[in-house]
Write a protein that holds these residues in place. Sequence first.
Motif, mmCIF file in Angstrom:
data_model
loop_
_atom_site.group_PDB
_atom_site.id
_atom_site.type_symbol
_atom_site.label_atom_id
_atom_site.label_comp_id
_atom_site.label_asym_id
_atom_site.label_seq_id
_atom_site.Cartn_x
_atom_site.Cartn_y
_atom_site.Cartn_z
ATOM 1 N N SER A 22 1.216 -1.247 0.016
ATOM 2 C CA SER A 22 0.016 0.049 0.311
ATOM 3 C C SER A 22 1.181 1.354 0.030
ATOM 4 O O SER A 22 2.424 1.201 0.296
ATOM 5 N N SER A 23 -0.054 2.636 0.074
ATOM 6 C CA SER A 23 1.150 3.941 -0.389
ATOM 7 C C SER A 23 1.250 4.340 0.931
ATOM 8 O O SER A 23 1.056 3.947 2.648
ATOM 9 N N SER A 24 2.573 4.104 0.681
ATOM 10 C CA SER A 24 3.242 4.753 2.330
ATOM 11 C C SER A 24 3.231 5.691 2.727
ATOM 12 O O SER A 24 3.300 6.187 3.968
ATOM 13 N N PRO A 38 23.063 5.015 -4.747
ATOM 14 C CA PRO A 38 22.114 4.030 -4.605
ATOM 15 C C PRO A 38 22.570 2.397 -5.106
ATOM 16 O O PRO A 38 22.920 2.456 -6.176
ATOM 17 N N GLU A 39 21.518 1.319 -4.549
ATOM 18 C CA GLU A 39 22.063 1.103 -5.010
ATOM 19 C C GLU A 39 20.148 0.466 -5.602
ATOM 20 O O GLU A 39 19.033 0.171 -5.213
ATOM 21 N N ASP A 40 20.824 -0.121 -6.525
ATOM 22 C CA ASP A 40 19.378 -0.979 -7.985
ATOM 23 C C ASP A 40 18.602 0.580 -7.712
ATOM 24 O O ASP A 40 18.942 1.200 -8.685
ATOM 25 N N ASP A 41 17.270 0.047 -8.040
ATOM 26 C CA ASP A 41 16.361 1.056 -7.718
ATOM 27 C C ASP A 41 15.635 1.588 -7.105
ATOM 28 O O ASP A 41 14.287 1.373 -6.672
ATOM 29 N N SER A 42 16.746 1.341 -5.748
ATOM 30 C CA SER A 42 15.461 2.031 -4.294
ATOM 31 C C SER A 42 15.629 2.594 -4.090
ATOM 32 O O SER A 42 14.097 3.272 -3.303
ATOM 33 N N VAL A 43 16.141 4.166 -4.297
ATOM 34 C CA VAL A 43 15.207 5.704 -4.471
ATOM 35 C C VAL A 43 13.875 5.573 -5.043
ATOM 36 O O VAL A 43 13.212 6.385 -4.965
ATOM 37 N N GLU A 44 14.255 5.023 -6.936
ATOM 38 C CA GLU A 44 13.025 4.866 -7.401
ATOM 39 C C GLU A 44 11.791 4.348 -6.779
ATOM 40 O O GLU A 44 10.621 4.527 -6.665
ATOM 41 N N LYS A 45 11.925 3.600 -5.719
ATOM 42 C CA LYS A 45 11.119 3.329 -5.341
ATOM 43 C C LYS A 45 10.105 3.603 -4.034
ATOM 44 O O LYS A 45 9.360 3.745 -3.757
ATOM 45 N N LEU A 46 11.045 4.441 -3.764
ATOM 46 C CA LEU A 46 10.978 5.417 -2.200
ATOM 47 C C LEU A 46 10.393 6.453 -3.318
ATOM 48 O O LEU A 46 9.047 6.556 -2.309
ATOM 49 N N THR A 48 8.266 6.622 -6.338
ATOM 50 C CA THR A 48 6.865 6.057 -6.149
ATOM 51 C C THR A 48 5.602 5.376 -5.452
ATOM 52 O O THR A 48 4.625 5.331 -5.545
ATOM 53 N N CYS A 49 6.150 5.786 -4.048
ATOM 54 C CA CYS A 49 5.163 5.626 -2.920
ATOM 55 C C CYS A 49 4.955 6.806 -2.553
ATOM 56 O O CYS A 49 3.673 6.719 -1.559
ATOM 57 N N CYS A 50 4.391 7.395 -3.148
ATOM 58 C CA CYS A 50 4.390 9.355 -2.834
ATOM 59 C C CYS A 50 3.238 9.551 -3.905
ATOM 60 O O CYS A 50 3.227 10.436 -4.917
ATOM 61 N N SER A 69 20.207 2.557 -14.793
ATOM 62 C CA SER A 69 18.430 3.241 -15.314
ATOM 63 C C SER A 69 17.591 3.499 -14.417
ATOM 64 O O SER A 69 17.582 3.070 -13.310
ATOM 65 N N PHE A 70 17.222 4.665 -14.737
ATOM 66 C CA PHE A 70 15.949 6.095 -13.642
ATOM 67 C C PHE A 70 14.912 6.163 -14.396
ATOM 68 O O PHE A 70 14.914 6.569 -15.260
ATOM 69 N N LYS A 71 13.921 5.914 -13.687
ATOM 70 C CA LYS A 71 12.846 5.820 -13.682
ATOM 71 C C LYS A 71 11.606 7.149 -13.342
ATOM 72 O O LYS A 71 11.394 6.880 -11.258
ATOM 73 N N VAL A 72 11.332 7.868 -13.575
ATOM 74 C CA VAL A 72 10.529 9.062 -12.582
ATOM 75 C C VAL A 72 8.988 8.566 -13.243
ATOM 76 O O VAL A 72 8.428 9.802 -14.330
ATOM 77 N N SER A 73 8.009 8.230 -12.457
ATOM 78 C CA SER A 73 6.869 8.847 -12.976
ATOM 79 C C SER A 73 6.075 8.600 -11.657
ATOM 80 O O SER A 73 5.746 8.275 -11.270
ATOM 81 N N ALA A 74 5.493 10.541 -11.703
ATOM 82 C CA ALA A 74 4.956 10.712 -10.774
ATOM 83 C C ALA A 74 3.434 12.068 -11.188
ATOM 84 O O ALA A 74 3.664 13.274 -12.062
ATOM 85 N N PRO A 75 1.669 11.171 -11.476
ATOM 86 C CA PRO A 75 1.590 12.251 -11.723
ATOM 87 C C PRO A 75 1.460 13.471 -10.765
ATOM 88 O O PRO A 75 0.603 14.071 -11.769
ATOM 89 N N GLU A 76 1.351 13.941 -9.897
ATOM 90 C CA GLU A 76 1.330 15.188 -9.560
ATOM 91 C C GLU A 76 2.508 15.655 -9.358
ATOM 92 O O GLU A 76 2.464 17.573 -9.026
#
Length: 307
Positions: A22-24, A38-46, A48-50, A69-76
Amino acid sequence: MCKTLVVLKVKSNCITYAPPTSSSFPSLKFLDVKVDYPEDDSVEKLFTCCPVLEDLSIDATIRDALILSFKVSAPELKRLRMTFFSDMIVGKDFLYDISINAPKLENLDIKHDNLSVYLFENLNSLVKGRVDLYYHYGQYWDDEVSERATVLREAFSNVKCLSISAHFVEEGCLPAFDHLTELKLVLYDCYHWDLLTELLEKSPNLESLVIEHKKDEECVKNYDETESYSKDVLYSENRWSTPPICLISHLKTITVRGFEGYPHVKKVAKYLLNNGKVLTKMTVYNDELYKELMLERGSRSCWVELV
């Protein structure tokens, strides 16, 4: 798992994060992350829970990989700042693979040590951009690098305010900046005046221009200053037989700082001042340049200020 946290700042030499299903952070709007390696996609996971995140800043030092590889997907998301620096020896084959999908993004600030592969989606709301690529390519420039540069430049084609501080910007493949009203161009010791020429030609509604010089030892090593300056000024003068539209109808303020009193700088400043028909103010930071411009005017209402 805090449900009411709005602002979070994290600074660490290591971040590992395994988000719950669920959303953190359902209320988090401002996230500032500074991390070494940063290890793998740990920052990305952080982030994306917002789900309501509006302001994201990422400052990371990278190592132990030739591709990140780094992805930023944030609707707001409305503001995004990304600073990536590698402690490896940066060369032709090192790059970041960055994807951004943010339909409400208004301000994008990119500072990287390398020109990388970018994928931009849904950037229709972008109004302000800043690009700072501080690695000097020199002989590494090729068609692949040129294609990456084109993709990055086109992402900012609809902005109103733009700051460019990069060696990667080459004349000949810039998009049209029809909405641009404020431009800051940072040039280095190996700068090319034809880039300024094209930016003015492709920014018909430009109202404010800042031209700034910064020293770069890599440029000095790879270029003969006198030959490069003379060639670029001559080329620009030939192209500027007809002044760009913005100089005639829109450009009101010009700032020139960081330059020494070289003849080529004086020529460019004089040209802008003589052909700026609606200029109201030119600000310079060099006493010698100021004296050269005292008798130059294209607009009766324009005045020159020494800072």
